[in-house]
Write a protein that holds these residues in place. Structure first.
Motif, mmCIF file in Angstrom:
data_model
loop_
_atom_site.group_PDB
_atom_site.id
_atom_site.type_symbol
_atom_site.label_atom_id
_atom_site.label_comp_id
_atom_site.label_asym_id
_atom_site.label_seq_id
_atom_site.Cartn_x
_atom_site.Cartn_y
_atom_site.Cartn_z
ATOM 1 N N TRP A 166 54.986 -9.229 -24.375
ATOM 2 C CA TRP A 166 55.809 -10.250 -23.586
ATOM 3 C C TRP A 166 54.691 -10.983 -22.991
ATOM 4 O O TRP A 166 54.894 -12.341 -22.660
ATOM 5 N N ARG A 167 53.268 -10.723 -23.022
ATOM 6 C CA ARG A 167 52.052 -11.740 -22.621
ATOM 7 C C ARG A 167 50.867 -11.664 -23.492
ATOM 8 O O ARG A 167 49.843 -11.837 -22.979
ATOM 9 N N GLY A 168 51.081 -11.342 -24.859
ATOM 10 C CA GLY A 168 50.190 -11.479 -25.730
ATOM 11 C C GLY A 168 49.325 -12.922 -25.831
ATOM 12 O O GLY A 168 47.920 -12.799 -25.514
ATOM 13 N N LEU A 169 50.119 -14.010 -25.781
ATOM 14 C CA LEU A 169 49.322 -15.259 -25.727
ATOM 15 C C LEU A 169 48.886 -15.543 -24.384
ATOM 16 O O LEU A 169 47.726 -16.137 -24.298
ATOM 17 N N TRP A 170 49.702 -15.185 -23.181
ATOM 18 C CA TRP A 170 49.164 -15.495 -21.890
ATOM 19 C C TRP A 170 48.014 -14.754 -21.529
ATOM 20 O O TRP A 170 46.835 -15.534 -21.035
ATOM 21 N N GLU A 171 47.815 -13.548 -22.128
ATOM 22 C CA GLU A 171 46.385 -12.944 -21.704
ATOM 23 C C GLU A 171 45.400 -13.185 -22.467
ATOM 24 O O GLU A 171 44.200 -13.389 -22.169
ATOM 25 N N HIS A 172 45.594 -13.642 -23.735
ATOM 26 C CA HIS A 172 44.587 -14.282 -24.682
ATOM 27 C C HIS A 172 44.125 -15.322 -24.007
ATOM 28 O O HIS A 172 42.886 -15.914 -23.998
ATOM 29 N N LEU A 173 44.946 -16.536 -23.783
ATOM 30 C CA LEU A 173 44.639 -17.809 -22.940
ATOM 31 C C LEU A 173 43.829 -17.512 -21.753
ATOM 32 O O LEU A 173 42.915 -18.266 -21.370
ATOM 33 N N ARG A 174 44.255 -16.662 -20.867
ATOM 34 C CA ARG A 174 43.638 -16.565 -19.671
ATOM 35 C C ARG A 174 42.453 -15.879 -19.850
ATOM 36 O O ARG A 174 41.320 -16.119 -19.101
ATOM 37 N N GLY A 175 42.056 -14.996 -20.831
ATOM 38 C CA GLY A 175 40.723 -14.488 -21.190
ATOM 39 C C GLY A 175 39.782 -15.499 -21.699
ATOM 40 O O GLY A 175 38.648 -15.264 -21.487
ATOM 41 N N LYS A 176 40.480 -16.516 -22.295
ATOM 42 C CA LYS A 176 39.581 -17.860 -22.665
ATOM 43 C C LYS A 176 39.086 -18.646 -21.335
ATOM 44 O O LYS A 176 38.577 -19.715 -21.659
ATOM 45 N N GLY A 177 39.634 -18.278 -20.272
ATOM 46 C CA GLY A 177 39.590 -19.208 -19.257
ATOM 47 C C GLY A 177 40.271 -20.493 -19.171
ATOM 48 O O GLY A 177 40.015 -21.352 -18.335
ATOM 49 N N VAL A 178 41.531 -20.369 -19.666
ATOM 50 C CA VAL A 178 42.655 -21.443 -19.503
ATOM 51 C C VAL A 178 43.341 -21.355 -18.236
ATOM 52 O O VAL A 178 43.637 -20.419 -17.889
ATOM 53 N N ALA A 179 43.480 -22.376 -17.444
ATOM 54 C CA ALA A 179 44.148 -22.176 -16.052
ATOM 55 C C ALA A 179 45.647 -22.087 -16.545
ATOM 56 O O ALA A 179 46.384 -22.237 -17.402
ATOM 57 N N GLU A 180 46.241 -21.093 -15.474
ATOM 58 C CA GLU A 180 47.735 -20.871 -15.601
ATOM 59 C C GLU A 180 48.561 -22.039 -15.701
ATOM 60 O O GLU A 180 49.367 -22.196 -16.440
ATOM 61 N N ASP A 181 48.220 -23.290 -14.884
ATOM 62 C CA ASP A 181 49.157 -24.382 -14.829
ATOM 63 C C ASP A 181 48.955 -24.926 -16.058
ATOM 64 O O ASP A 181 50.033 -25.604 -16.594
ATOM 65 N N LEU A 182 48.143 -24.815 -17.033
ATOM 66 C CA LEU A 182 47.950 -25.493 -18.182
ATOM 67 C C LEU A 182 48.934 -24.824 -19.221
ATOM 68 O O LEU A 182 49.612 -25.320 -20.323
ATOM 69 N N ILE A 183 48.944 -23.477 -19.425
ATOM 70 C CA ILE A 183 49.525 -22.629 -20.170
ATOM 71 C C ILE A 183 51.032 -22.825 -19.821
ATOM 72 O O ILE A 183 52.029 -23.145 -20.740
ATOM 73 N N LEU A 184 51.388 -22.990 -18.532
ATOM 74 C CA LEU A 184 52.629 -23.213 -18.305
ATOM 75 C C LEU A 184 53.103 -24.723 -18.427
ATOM 76 O O LEU A 184 54.151 -24.937 -19.084
ATOM 77 N N GLY A 185 52.379 -25.555 -18.425
ATOM 78 C CA GLY A 185 52.493 -26.958 -18.445
ATOM 79 C C GLY A 185 52.995 -27.430 -19.925
ATOM 80 O O GLY A 185 53.436 -28.408 -20.305
ATOM 81 N N ALA A 186 52.143 -26.386 -20.942
ATOM 82 C CA ALA A 186 52.397 -26.829 -22.355
ATOM 83 C C ALA A 186 53.472 -26.101 -22.873
ATOM 84 O O ALA A 186 54.020 -26.204 -24.091
ATOM 85 N N GLY A 187 54.221 -25.471 -22.051
ATOM 86 C CA GLY A 187 55.561 -24.775 -22.376
ATOM 87 C C GLY A 187 55.312 -23.594 -23.272
ATOM 88 O O GLY A 187 56.158 -22.974 -23.955
ATOM 89 N N LEU A 188 54.082 -22.862 -23.124
ATOM 90 C CA LEU A 188 53.914 -21.818 -23.761
ATOM 91 C C LEU A 188 54.262 -20.413 -23.061
ATOM 92 O O LEU A 188 54.378 -19.409 -23.538
ATOM 93 N N ALA A 189 54.267 -20.476 -21.781
ATOM 94 C CA ALA A 189 54.773 -19.539 -20.854
ATOM 95 C C ALA A 189 55.808 -19.869 -19.818
ATOM 96 O O ALA A 189 55.902 -21.120 -19.453
ATOM 97 N N ARG A 190 56.743 -18.925 -19.328
ATOM 98 C CA ARG A 190 57.547 -19.195 -18.410
ATOM 99 C C ARG A 190 57.208 -18.218 -16.917
ATOM 100 O O ARG A 190 56.711 -17.047 -17.074
ATOM 101 N N ARG A 191 57.440 -18.650 -15.919
ATOM 102 C CA ARG A 191 57.392 -18.002 -14.858
ATOM 103 C C ARG A 191 58.391 -17.051 -14.510
ATOM 104 O O ARG A 191 59.370 -17.176 -15.018
ATOM 105 N N SER A 192 58.275 -15.599 -14.042
ATOM 106 C CA SER A 192 59.042 -14.604 -14.025
ATOM 107 C C SER A 192 60.054 -14.640 -12.815
ATOM 108 O O SER A 192 59.560 -15.201 -11.730
#
Length: 652
Positions: A166-192
């Protein structure tokens, strides 16, 4: 202040630079190649006779090898029109049918945000490509191998894999220091919806990166590995970077390949595009999980003037082709066309290539059919034309379809081709006869010779209409007590000219007046005496009115018949216009039948009874009125026309 990010990109995508430049230059026909978007002309910026000014229509840039002027559509308008940047944008936006948005003081900030989103997308592309090499992707790799994709193809198309978590990419990008709003804004993740952490959009899917014309990763398309998944294919949601209705898969490489002379092939899915390119058809694109939109159609025509639509050979594919045809009809113009290569039943381009190789696909592309043939098949498929009424219905449907083509020259050529197809359908088979009935192929194709010279096709003069309008208006002025009775008819009267329309308006404004002298004075005050003098200038009008006398029944009869006759004439004229269209596009015995019927109806409307005996009831209380009083209308008509009306058929 600046424009919102993305607006100028969309403006440039919607416009054809060669059309913008073509208003200012004369193209060198020997040097230019319109099919490749490679146009040459004498430079508009300096005096020269040679064609050193080059326009690359697909890339949207121009360059002069003489004075070294270069730029895009906006800079061209700025230089040639001597206007500022925003004025040039407004000129081009108007031409492209776009509304210039209010200038955004935070535009630069938003542009920087889009750049950051694109950077996050590139990180996601890299991550998913690595996941394709893991144990989680064994089944995905096997599937891709069965589809004939070698390792080099996987690298070229940057194909990746999203594991089931469920969160493989999310955890990978967050581990790289990518901001949450950028991951969501790029359409790569959704809010629960349940208040938990955001989750990945793509899970257990083979992923195809989608890049825009400039090569930036803007979205993903994912194919589900679970056959029970609710969506076999899933695209990224709409974001600041991605709008699936205005982008094409493989846009940039296809544009480059089409510029080198390859046919532009439009398929339905990602695997079809990949298969086409791998088979040597480099100019292949696909819409992104939806039917082709108007914006995508314009993009296709910017890439190539005659895209080949290669849709699946099933009911859905044929339906998609017909929907596209309806979308394209109003947009067609000289040099912009569509051809259709329908695959064999149950196959898509990938199936054709795997089954018969690139040669089989090449044959289908080269044999692609023009859109007019699909239009004809849609209107005739499954229908039987065994009566004049059914043939007339076909004429109506085809006429409605062709009327959507805005270019008159193109509409005429479509009509000529439809006429040829219609001739082939309805011409008599060898040895056949009409005595056996109206079977579609047994009906003679050509109309009788008299059809093309009939009064209906030749077109009536508006003179008769104006005369009957004059009778109506003059009678109502002379007998104002009739105004209340005919007020509704007068309101609906569509006058043939402005002079009668002015009298009509004045009469409606004075409908409450019942005294003839009072009414005429009011009309002269409003219109001037000259207007009424023109209406009453004919002595015949006065003679006809005198013939009516003061009998209100006779006066009402004359006005009523004038309205009815005028209505018949105008209905006849409308049919005449349709016949003029049909005689040039599709003409057969059914057209002769329609013309004869309309002529008979018109003659019946104009025919004046000459019977001496018998009675006709017209009075409100049902009292009979002698039929010889119907001569009132003949007297009016003969006086106005200045000629005898036949007792046989109403023709002068």
């Amino acid at each position: 202040m600046s424009l919102p990010p993305g607006f100028l990109d969309e403006l440039r995508n919607r416009l054809s630079l060669s059309q913008v430049v073509g208003r200012k230059v004369m193209w060198d026909q020997r040097k230019s190649n319109q099919a490749k978007g490679d146009m040459w002309a004498p430079c508009p910026f300096h005096q020269e006779k040679t064609a050193s000014f080059h326009v690359d229509d697909r890339k949207g840039f121009y360059y002069c090898f003489g004075c070294h002027a270069k730029g895009d559509a906006i800079s061209f308008v700025r230089e040639t029109e001597n206007v500022g940047f925003m004025e040039a944008v407004e000129i081009l936006a108007c031409e492209a049918g776009m509304q210039v948005p209010a200038r955004d003081p935070k535009a630069q900030e938003k542009a920087d945000g889009r750049t950051r989103l694109a950077e996050v997308m590139e990180q996601a592309v890299h991550h998913y490509r690595l996941q394709l090499q893991t144990g989680w992707a064994a089944e995905a790799r096997a599937y891709l191998e069965r589809r004939g994709l070698a390792e080099v193809a996987l690298e070229q198309w940057e194909i990746g894999f999203a594991p089931p978590g469920w969160r493989g990419l999310w955890e990978h990008l967050r581990g790289k220091g990518v901001a949450e709003d950028l991951i969501l804004g790029a359409g790569l993740a959704r809010r629960s919806d349940k208040g938990g952490e955001p989750y990945d959009v793509f899970r257990n899917r083979i992923l195809f990166p989608i890049r825009d014309a400039r090569g930036r990763a803007i979205a993903f398309g994912g194919r589900a590995m679970d056959p029970n998944d609710s969506a076999k294919y899933l695209n990224s949601p709409q974001t600041e970077l991605f709008d699936k209705g205005v982008n094409l898969y493989n846009h940039g490489p296809a544009r480059e390949a089409a510029g080198k002379g390859q046919p532009l092939v439009v398929a339905e899915g990602y695997m079809d595009v990949i298969a086409l390119v791998e088979a040597g058809f480099g100019a292949a694109v696909a819409p992104l999980g939806t039917a082709i939109t108007e914006d995508q159609l314009r993009l296709l025509w910017r890439i190539h003037p005659e895209p080949v639509i290669a849709l699946d050979g099933d009911r859905a594919g044929i339906g998609a082709a017909r929907r596209l045809m309806d979308l394209a009809l109003p947009e067609l113009e000289a040099g912009h066309a569509l051809r259709f290569a329908l695959m064999p039943p149950g196959q898509d381009p990938d199936d054709v290539i795997r089954g018969g190789g690139s040669g089989a696909m090449k044959a289908l592309i080269e044999g692609a059919r023009p859109m007019v043939q699909l239009l004809w098949e849609r209107e005739t498929e499954g229908r039987v034309f065994d009566s004049p009424e059914r043939k007339a219905a076909l004429d109506r449907d085809l006429r409605q379809a062709l009327s959507r083509i805005k270019d008159p020259s193109l509409r005429r050529h479509y009509g000529e081709e439809i006429n040829r197809l219609r001739w082939a359908l309805f011409r008599p088979a060898p040895g056949s006869s009409r005595k056996g009935g109206w079977r579609g192929r047994d009906v003679p194709a050509a109309p009788r010779p008299a059809t093309k010279v009939s009064a209906l096709v030749a077109g009536p003069d508006r003179f008769e209409e104006e005369l009957r309008e004059a009778v109506i208006l003059a009678t109502l002025i002379t007998h104002p007590q009739l105004l209340s009775e005919f007020e509704s008819d007068l309101e609906q009267l569509d006058c043939a000219g402005p002079a009668h329309a002015a009298v009509q308006g004045a009469l409606l404004a004075a409908v409450h007046r019942t005294d003839a002298g009072d009414l005429r004075a009011a009309l002269e005050e409003r219109l001037g005496p000259a207007a009424l003098e023109r209406l009453f200038v004919w002595n015949e009008v006065g003679m006809s009115l005198a013939a009516c006398g003061s009998d209100p029944k006779r006066n009402a009869l004359a006005v009523r018949q004038a309205f009815e006759c005028l209505q018949s004439i105008r209905g006849w004229r409308i049919e005449n216009q349709h016949a003029q269209d049909d005689i040039h596009h599709w003409a057969d015995e059914s057209l002769t039948y329609r013309i004869d019927e309309r002529n008979r109806a018109r003659e019946a409307a104009l025919k004046l009874s000459d019977e001496e005996d018998g009675e006709i009831e017209i009075a409100p209380n049902g009292a009979p009125l002698p039929k010889d009083e119907l001569r009132v209308w003949r007297e009016l008509s003969e006086s106005l026309l200045g000629r005898k009306v036949s007792k046989n058929n109403g023709k002068p």
